[in-house]
Design a protein around this motif. Structure first.
Motif, short mmCIF file in Angstrom:
data_model
loop_
_atom_site.label_atom_id
_atom_site.label_comp_id
_atom_site.label_asym_id
_atom_site.label_seq_id
_atom_site.Cartn_x
_atom_site.Cartn_y
_atom_site.Cartn_z
N ILE A 4 24.93 -2.46 23.52
CA ILE A 4 24.59 -3.87 23.33
C ILE A 4 24.86 -4.18 21.87
CG2 ILE A 4 22.71 -5.57 23.26
CD1 ILE A 4 21.54 -4.30 25.72
N ALA A 5 25.59 -5.25 21.64
CA ALA A 5 26.00 -5.59 20.28
C ALA A 5 24.81 -5.85 19.37
CB ALA A 5 26.89 -6.83 20.32
N LEU A 6 24.99 -5.50 18.12
CA LEU A 6 23.99 -5.79 17.09
C LEU A 6 24.14 -7.26 16.69
CD1 LEU A 6 24.55 -2.67 14.79
CD2 LEU A 6 23.03 -2.88 16.75
N LEU A 7 23.03 -7.98 16.70
CA LEU A 7 23.08 -9.39 16.33
C LEU A 7 23.29 -9.51 14.83
CD1 LEU A 7 22.59 -12.22 17.80
CD2 LEU A 7 20.43 -12.20 16.56
N SER A 8 24.26 -10.30 14.44
CA SER A 8 24.55 -10.50 13.02
C SER A 8 23.58 -11.50 12.42
CB SER A 8 25.98 -11.01 12.84
OG SER A 8 26.08 -12.34 13.33
N ASP A 9 23.48 -11.47 11.11
CA ASP A 9 22.65 -12.45 10.41
C ASP A 9 23.11 -13.88 10.73
OD1 ASP A 9 21.20 -10.40 9.27
OD2 ASP A 9 22.22 -10.50 7.34
N ALA A 10 24.42 -14.07 10.81
CA ALA A 10 24.97 -15.40 11.05
C ALA A 10 24.59 -15.95 12.43
CB ALA A 10 26.49 -15.36 10.92
N ASP A 11 24.35 -15.06 13.41
CA ASP A 11 24.02 -15.49 14.76
C ASP A 11 22.52 -15.54 15.04
OD1 ASP A 11 26.69 -15.83 15.45
OD2 ASP A 11 26.90 -13.73 16.06
N ALA A 12 21.72 -15.21 14.06
CA ALA A 12 20.27 -15.17 14.26
C ALA A 12 19.68 -16.57 14.31
CB ALA A 12 19.61 -14.38 13.13
N THR A 13 18.73 -16.77 15.22
CA THR A 13 17.97 -18.02 15.26
C THR A 13 17.08 -18.07 14.02
OG1 THR A 13 16.08 -17.05 16.40
CG2 THR A 13 17.89 -17.92 17.79
N PRO A 14 16.51 -19.21 13.69
CA PRO A 14 15.62 -19.26 12.53
C PRO A 14 14.45 -18.27 12.63
CG PRO A 14 16.29 -21.48 13.12
CD PRO A 14 16.80 -20.56 14.21
N ASP A 15 13.85 -18.13 13.80
CA ASP A 15 12.73 -17.19 13.96
C ASP A 15 13.20 -15.75 13.79
OD1 ASP A 15 10.94 -19.26 14.38
OD2 ASP A 15 10.96 -19.05 16.56
N THR A 16 14.34 -15.43 14.37
CA THR A 16 14.89 -14.08 14.23
C THR A 16 15.29 -13.82 12.79
OG1 THR A 16 15.61 -14.00 16.54
CG2 THR A 16 16.75 -12.53 15.00
N ALA A 17 15.88 -14.80 12.14
CA ALA A 17 16.26 -14.65 10.73
C ALA A 17 15.04 -14.36 9.87
CB ALA A 17 16.99 -15.90 10.24
N ALA A 18 13.91 -14.97 10.19
CA ALA A 18 12.68 -14.71 9.43
C ALA A 18 12.24 -13.26 9.61
CB ALA A 18 11.58 -15.67 9.87
N ILE A 19 12.33 -12.75 10.84
CA ILE A 19 11.99 -11.34 11.08
C ILE A 19 12.96 -10.43 10.34
CG2 ILE A 19 11.90 -9.53 12.85
CD1 ILE A 19 10.76 -11.69 14.77
N PHE A 20 14.24 -10.76 10.37
CA PHE A 20 15.24 -9.96 9.65
C PHE A 20 14.93 -9.94 8.15
CE2 PHE A 20 19.19 -10.25 12.67
CZ PHE A 20 18.50 -9.56 13.65
N ARG A 21 14.56 -11.09 7.59
CA ARG A 21 14.23 -11.13 6.15
C ARG A 21 13.02 -10.26 5.85
NH1 ARG A 21 15.53 -16.48 6.90
NH2 ARG A 21 13.35 -17.11 7.07
N GLU A 22 12.01 -10.34 6.70
CA GLU A 22 10.80 -9.53 6.50
C GLU A 22 11.11 -8.04 6.63
OE1 GLU A 22 6.23 -9.18 8.15
OE2 GLU A 22 7.37 -11.00 8.61
N ALA A 23 11.92 -7.67 7.61
CA ALA A 23 12.31 -6.27 7.78
C ALA A 23 13.07 -5.78 6.55
CB ALA A 23 13.17 -6.10 9.03
N LYS A 24 13.99 -6.59 6.06
CA LYS A 24 14.77 -6.19 4.89
C LYS A 24 13.88 -6.03 3.66
CE LYS A 24 19.06 -6.98 2.54
NZ LYS A 24 20.29 -7.75 2.44
#
Length: 183
Positions: A4-24
């Motif tokens: 299953i493909a890894l979701l890129s930052d560019a394709d992240a929804t705003p909520d997902t992008a917030a989780i990605f930022r927190e994880a980073k």
């Protein structure tokens, strides 16, 4: 390689992008597991919110990581074994503690009882029966510790299953297995 493909930052929804930022911010990167889960934002939310809530629970962080390591070893999840070994090391577990956790063991008797419960729940697929509660209570675990242990196992089963089925690409240092759980 992940099926299953890894979701890129560019394709992240705003909520997902917030989780990605927190994880980073927490881990210095967005782990591949989160990028896989983000293909189904509800799954990512279940994991992220569940881990966050349990992080505020009664079980110490070291014990939380020992549970994740023991269950990952039992379920053959190399991804979670690697990720939680690193997290366990960061939480202050020694090399001996990390190796013991892979076998479902701990030098601290209370932690050992929690790991025994976790592995029993995992092995019985949640149908361990009332004897397991009697054993846990006899070992000194209280109801909150019992329930949180069960919840940690459930989250570990979720991540182990995703990684093992999808073949999530390892982005943590590989960890050598030290032996069979319970051996």
């Amino acid at each position: 390689m992940s099926t299953i493909a890894l979701l890129s930052d560019a394709d992240a929804t705003p909520d997902t992008a917030a989780i990605f930022r927190e994880a980073k911010a927490r881990m210095g990167k967005v782990p591949n597991l989160l990028r896989v889960m983000a293909q189904a934002p509800a799954v990512l939310d279940v994991y992220w919110d569940g881990r966050g809530a349990l992080g505020q629970g009664v079980l110490p962080v070291k014990v939380q990581e020992q549970i994740a390591i023991a269950v990952a070893a039992a379920n053959g999840c190399d991804y979670c074994l690697a990720a939680h070994t690193g997290a366990g090391r960061a939480a202050g577990l020694s090399a001996a503690d990390l190796a013991d956790a892979q076998r479902g063991e701990a030098s601290d008797g209370h932690a050992a009882a929690i790991l025994a419960l976790a592995l029993d729940v995992n092995a019985a697929h949640g149908r361990a029966g009332p004897d397991i509660l009697d054993q846990a209570r006899a070992a000194g675990l209280n109801d909150a510790e019992i329930l949180e242990t069960i919840a940690h196992v459930a989250i570990s089963i979720l991540t182990n299953s995703i990684n093992n089925i999808v073949g999530t690409s390892l982005d943590f240092p590989r960890v050598a297995r030290v032996g069979t759980v319970g051996a």
